[in-house]
Design an enzyme around this catalytic site. Structure first.
Site, short mmCIF file in Angstrom:
data_model
loop_
_atom_site.label_atom_id
_atom_site.label_comp_id
_atom_site.label_asym_id
_atom_site.label_seq_id
_atom_site.Cartn_x
_atom_site.Cartn_y
_atom_site.Cartn_z
N CYS A 145 -16.69 8.14 1.67
CA CYS A 145 -16.36 7.08 2.62
C CYS A 145 -15.96 7.65 3.98
CB CYS A 145 -15.21 6.24 2.04
SG CYS A 145 -14.71 4.85 3.06
N CYS A 149 -23.24 -4.77 2.03
CA CYS A 149 -22.30 -3.65 2.21
C CYS A 149 -22.92 -2.35 1.69
CB CYS A 149 -20.97 -3.94 1.52
SG CYS A 149 -21.08 -4.25 -0.27
N CYS A 202 -20.43 -7.98 5.91
CA CYS A 202 -20.22 -8.91 4.80
C CYS A 202 -20.34 -10.36 5.29
CB CYS A 202 -18.84 -8.70 4.18
SG CYS A 202 -18.47 -9.86 2.84
N CYS A 251 -18.67 -1.85 6.11
CA CYS A 251 -18.94 -2.70 4.95
C CYS A 251 -18.29 -4.07 5.09
CB CYS A 251 -18.52 -2.01 3.65
SG CYS A 251 -16.75 -1.79 3.43
N ASP A 266 0.82 -1.21 0.00
CA ASP A 266 0.00 0.00 0.00
C ASP A 266 0.87 1.27 0.00
OD1 ASP A 266 -2.33 1.51 0.10
OD2 ASP A 266 -2.44 1.46 2.28
N CYS A 279 -26.14 -10.47 -3.12
CA CYS A 279 -25.99 -9.80 -1.81
C CYS A 279 -25.65 -8.31 -1.98
CB CYS A 279 -24.89 -10.48 -1.01
SG CYS A 279 -24.55 -9.71 0.59
N CYS A 337 -20.13 -12.82 -4.76
CA CYS A 337 -21.01 -11.85 -4.09
C CYS A 337 -22.48 -12.17 -4.38
CB CYS A 337 -20.70 -10.43 -4.56
SG CYS A 337 -19.28 -9.67 -3.73
#
Length: 312
Positions: A211, A191, A245, A241, A131, A188, A185
């Site tokens: 966010c 989130c 999940c 989120c 990152d 669904c 996913c």
């Protein structure tokens, strides 16, 4: 050493270092991601994170980061905590920030892995990323078969959920490549439905400028009043989120002592947060990712969710 042996050597060492998954993909231009990234930026979803507008080509082409790159080794490092500190507190910080800054912890392990390659295979040129550079981590992890990018834009794995860090080695060594997995996913929308600021207005696209993590970490200006009362007590980052999940019911606690919270952080009460001093901040968050927002930023966030709006 042939490609298969080299690949197995890397995966074996990665497991030994504590990575829960390791996959490999060919270092090539991310053709499918280019129009998506361009559209995302055009919509202004980066907000004031202007650094995301830089190095567009490098984000999509690993050979521009590592000349001669042939493989991208994607790795997953678990950070799911033994205890959710947010359950007993009026103020919540994202689980990834409970312990020592992941940049240091995971980067140390990547350096060890790179050294292992040079010792066992021969001279390998490459770079380690956590990152910390224009690398599209989710896309590479997905290509490497480690999971799929979910509707909340995070990588999801059927056996481990999403509470983990992604890291990469981009190297000039040809390896055996893994195949992508499918998207699980389905229909669904947990989130999307749970996000209090409507940051996930459409599947697989997150408006970064809406966010809670953006407001509490990235935004250096005042938090706009139109999101007042929508933070659900998050003062650094947000896990909403992920918490909702269904795949995270498979998350299991990490084994990394450097990610454990300090006793002080674990026992902080509402008044401790409201009255936090520079001395306490430096002591508790000395090696933490929370340092990124700084004491003033943290105090701003606490005031915002306490009063509902910022006072001059």
């Amino acid at each position: 050493m042939n490609k298969r042996a080299a690949t197995q050597s890397i995966k074996s060492k990665a497991k030994e270092l504590g990575f829960i998954f390791c996959g490999v993909s060919k270092a090539e231009f991310l053709e499918q991601e280019a129009p998506r990234l361009e559209e995302w930026l055009k919509r202004g979803y980066q907000g004031k994170m202007s650094y995301l507008e830089n190095y567009f080509d490098k984000r999509l082409d690993p050979t521009l980061l590592v000349p001669g790159a042939k493989s991208v080794v994607s790795l997953v490092y678990n950070y799911y905590p033994k205890k959710d500190l947010g359950k007993d507190s009026d103020f919540k910080i994202a689980k990834y920030a409970y312990g020592e800054d992941y940049h240091f912890v995971v980067k140390d392990k990547l350096k060890t892995l790179l050294s292992h390659l040079n010792e066992t295979i021969g001279e390998v040129n490459g770079r380690a990323f956590v990152d910390s550079a224009p690398v599209m981590e989710g896309a590479w992890a997905q290509k490497s078969g480690l999971g799929w990018v979910g509707k909340n834009s995070l990588l999801l794995n059927r056996s481990a959920g999403s509470f983990f860090f992604l890291a990469e080695l981009i190297i000039d060594l040809e390896l055996e490549y893994d195949s992508p997995t499918k998207d699980y996913c389905g229909t669904c929308t947990a989130c999307m439905d749970a996000c209090p600021t409507d940051a996930i207005a459409e599947p697989y696209v997150v408006d970064g400028s809406k966010c809670i993590s953006y407001f509490t970490i990235e935004l250096k200006d005042e938090i706009p009043n139109d999101v007042s009362g929508k933070f659900e007590n998050w003062i650094f980052g947000c896990d909403i989120c992920q918490d909702v999940c269904p795949w995270n019911r498979f998350s299991s606690p990490h084994n990394e002592s450097r990610f454990d919270p300090s006793p002080t952080l674990e026992n902080m009460k509402s008044d401790d947060w409201k009255e936090i001093t520079e001395e306490v901040f430096k002591s508790v968050f000395k090696n933490s990712a929370v340092k990124r927002t700084g004491l003033k930023g943290l105090q701003r966030n606490i005031r915002f969710i306490t009063s509902g709006k910022l006072k001059p």
